[in-house]
Design a protein around this motif. Structure first.
Motif, PDB file in Angstrom:
ATOM      1  N   GLU A   3       0.819  -1.201   0.000  1.00  0.00           N
ATOM      2  CA  GLU A   3       0.000   0.000   0.000  1.00  0.00           C
ATOM      3  C   GLU A   3       0.860   1.260   0.000  1.00  0.00           C
ATOM      4  O   GLU A   3       1.842   1.355   0.721  1.00  0.00           O
ATOM      5  N   LEU A  36      -4.418 -12.070   5.225  1.00  0.00           N
ATOM      6  CA  LEU A  36      -5.793 -11.580   5.199  1.00  0.00           C
ATOM      7  C   LEU A  36      -6.324 -11.318   6.605  1.00  0.00           C
ATOM      8  O   LEU A  36      -7.047 -10.346   6.823  1.00  0.00           O
ATOM      9  N   ARG A  39      -5.598  -7.969   7.870  1.00  0.00           N
ATOM     10  CA  ARG A  39      -6.253  -6.850   7.200  1.00  0.00           C
ATOM     11  C   ARG A  39      -7.774  -6.833   7.368  1.00  0.00           C
ATOM     12  O   ARG A  39      -8.417  -5.840   7.101  1.00  0.00           O
ATOM     13  N   ALA A  40      -8.337  -7.977   7.766  1.00  0.00           N
ATOM     14  CA  ALA A  40      -9.796  -8.061   7.902  1.00  0.00           C
ATOM     15  C   ALA A  40     -10.136  -8.568   9.292  1.00  0.00           C
ATOM     16  O   ALA A  40      -9.373  -9.303   9.902  1.00  0.00           O
TER      17      ALA A  40
END
Length: 143
Positions: A3, A36, A39-40
């Motif tokens: 990012e 993942l 991030r979630a």
């Protein structure tokens, strides 16, 4: 992972793979549960795997040991003990008994790998010499 980074800061091979939508890179990132999860809040994982079995030496009727090498394309939450019970028809307590009698060897993590998710490169060896159901287990491994 990447990012808000300048293109010049990304390794050229990785940048080329990203720009070409390399299927192996996409699959690795799409199914990387650890990344993942960071991030979630919650992700749903499905522990299904396809086991491809290959007899490397000899005939299953002549063997007394089973050696498995795990080669995974991605990550899975499926634990090693559950894979072995499903593929070989052994109970988890039987796997534990084999380990207690030093008939089960797992590299590199030892028996603690039984209760952990599968990892690429794990090597499992089960010595079945003298086991009454040796032929049945070896047949299941070759199906």
């Amino acid at each position: 992972m990447l990012e808000r980074r300048n293109r010049r800061d990304i390794e050229p091979a990785l940048l080329a793979a990203l720009e070409s939508n390399d299927p192996h890179l996409v699959r690795r990132h799409a199914f990387d549960g650890a990344m993942l999860r960071g991030r979630a809040g919650r992700i749903e994982e499905f522990p299904s795997v396809t086991a491809r079995k290959e007899l490397l030496d000899g005939e299953p009727g002549c063997a007394t040991a089973l050696t498995l090498e795990l080669r995974l394309e991605g990550t899975t939450p499926l634990r090693l003990d559950r894979l072995l019970t499903g593929e070989l028809g052994l109970s988890r307590s039987r796997l534990q008994a084999l380990d207690n009698r030093r008939r089960l060897t797992i590299e590199p993590d030892g028996a603690k790998a039984l209760r952990k998710p599968l990892r690429n490169g794990l090597a499992v060896r089960i010595d079945l010499a003298g086991e009454a159901d040796c032929g049945t287990i070896l047949s299941a491994a070759c199906r």
